[in-house]
Design an enzyme around this catalytic site. Structure first.
Site, PDB file in Angstrom:
ATOM      1  N   CYS A  32      -7.047  15.056 -41.177  1.00  0.00           N
ATOM      2  CA  CYS A  32      -6.978  14.132 -42.305  1.00  0.00           C
ATOM      3  C   CYS A  32      -8.291  13.351 -42.466  1.00  0.00           C
ATOM      4  O   CYS A  32      -8.928  12.968 -41.471  1.00  0.00           O
ATOM      5  CB  CYS A  32      -5.831  13.157 -42.077  1.00  0.00           C
ATOM      6  N   GLU A  61      -3.801  12.295 -31.826  1.00  0.00           N
ATOM      7  CA  GLU A  61      -4.882  11.684 -32.616  1.00  0.00           C
ATOM      8  C   GLU A  61      -5.789  10.825 -31.727  1.00  0.00           C
ATOM      9  O   GLU A  61      -7.015  10.891 -31.822  1.00  0.00           O
ATOM     10  CB  GLU A  61      -4.302  10.824 -33.744  1.00  0.00           C
TER      11      GLU A  61
END
Ligand code: SF4
Length: 396
Positions: A144, A174
């Site tokens: 993203c 992440e």
């Protein structure tokens, strides 16, 4: 030959749009949005938060995964792990023959140039990326843009000699990926703090004095700091960042705690050059948290249902916001609403699913608040709404 990397899709957006809509869209949810985010039926009223469900990053990642399957029908397509933290979506991908590297028997070492590997929305570590590149795999990168923004900041910290203090979960994909970026060629350092309690420990060390316990700090952050991290050296210049899906209010508070500790230790002027901070909560997370805060202010509700994977960080934080205000049930799937008497859910802070009894008011009007995490598709929200309607109005 360098590996082939797709970063902007595979030119099949229109071809997969129908399947995506079939798998994840909901006409009922669209109708609820058109009716002021409200659903009323019999003695049930549901108020839905004005921002919920799939975020832009998840939308894109799932879209690219479907495109990859369509583009390479005869080649093995592999995910490095869950594409997003939603069991329903991951099952849909498995049903298309997409394999998961995290499954038993799978290994990066067994991959060949024939394999098409999808990188998830929350990114992968530099080490894993290099390993996939060495094997010559074709890569479909769905990382993203908001995660890339965090990486840009921590890399700059490292380049300028600052240690990245990352508010996040050190075990989350992440944060592991962000931490690897904070190393920046092996020279940078990082410390991952989970919450205010851990921030308090690290800040006490920065302040120095009687509370500074080097061994205690190293033990507490054993799994959450860079190799060779020395708190006496590597907390002298720090830059704050966060996992994109943390609770925004907590992230800001933790940033301020570190700023105050640096001021106390070095004085106002010196702290100004030794401390940096960037709010890297993504806008989708912020919007969903703001919408829940607004819903809690605007409506009097009997209980709150929060839908999303139990390992979904942003969903857990939505539940954390609601729980102090009213009975809150974080459910992973519609089947969690077992009956009008029983619900399976993950209480805030618990590791496992619990079963609670007597969760629905037995008589009179029932007003329920509803939201879902950034990795929850609308068709699951629809199923939960239909199930609530059934349990409140028909099952007695
Ligand atoms: S939650 Fe935020 S950072 Fe994560 S995929 Fe969605 S938009 Fe991107």
């Amino acid at each position: 030959m360098p590996p082939l990397i797709f970063r902007k899709g595979l030119d099949l957006k229109h071809e997969v749009a129908g399947t995506l809509a079939e798998n994840y869209h909901s006409a009922l949810v669209s109708s609820i949005k058109e009716h002021d985010y409200r659903y009323a039926s019999g003695r049930l009223t549901i108020h839905v938060a004005r921002e919920f469900g799939f975020c832009y990053g998840v939308d894109r990642a799932v879209d690219y995964a479907y495109q990859a399957r369509r583009r390479f029908p005869d080649r093995p397509v592999v995910l490095t792990g869950e594409i997003i933290h939603n069991p329903h979506v991951n099952e849909q991908l498995r049903a298309q023959g997409i394999r998961f590297l995290t499954d038993a028997g799978e290994s990066v070492d067994a991959l060949t140039p024939d394999d098409v590997v999808i990188l998830p929305a929350f990114g992968v570590t530099i080490e894993l990326l290099e390993s996939l590149e060495r094997r010559g795999c074709t890569l479909v990168d769905t990382t993203c843009g908001s995660v890339l923004n965090v990486w840009k900041n921590v890399k700059r910290y490292a380049a300028d000699g600052f240690t990245s203090v990352i508010h996040g979960k050190y075990w989350h994909e992440e944060t592991r990926a962000t931490a690897s970026q904070a190393r920046h060629g092996g020279s940078g350092h990082y410390l991952v703090v989970l919450n205010r309690e851990e921030a308090t420990i690290a800040c006490a060390y920065i302040r120095g004095g009687a509370g500074a316990d080097r061994d205690g700090l190293l033990a507490r952050f054993e799994h959450a700091m860079s190799p060779g991290f020395d708190p006496d050296l590597h907390l002298q210049r720090i830059g704050c960042a966060n996992q994109t899906t943390m609770l925004s209010s907590e992230s800001l508070e933790i940033g301020e705690m570190f700023r105050a500790a640096m001021r106390e230790r070095y004085g106002e002027a010196e702290a100004a050059v030794r401390f940096r901070a960037f709010d890297t909560i993504c806008s989708a997370t912020q919007d969903r948290q703001d919408a829940v805060a607004a819903l809690l202010e605007a409506q009097r509700m009997d209980l709150m249902i929060v839908i999303g994977g139990y390992n979904s960080s942003n969903t857990c934080n939505l539940a954390r916001m609601c729980a102090p205000r009213l009975p809150t049930y974080h459910v992973a799937e519609p089947e969690c609403l077992v009956s009008a008497l029983e619900i399976r859910h993950k209480p805030v802070g618990a590791r496992d699913e619990h079963v609670s009894a007597g969760w629905l008011p037995p008589a009179g009007r029932v007003v329920i608040g509803l939201t879902s995490g950034a990795s929850t598709p609308d068709n699951l929200v629809e199923q939960v709404v239909r199930r609530l309607d059934h349990l409140v109005n028909l099952s007695r």
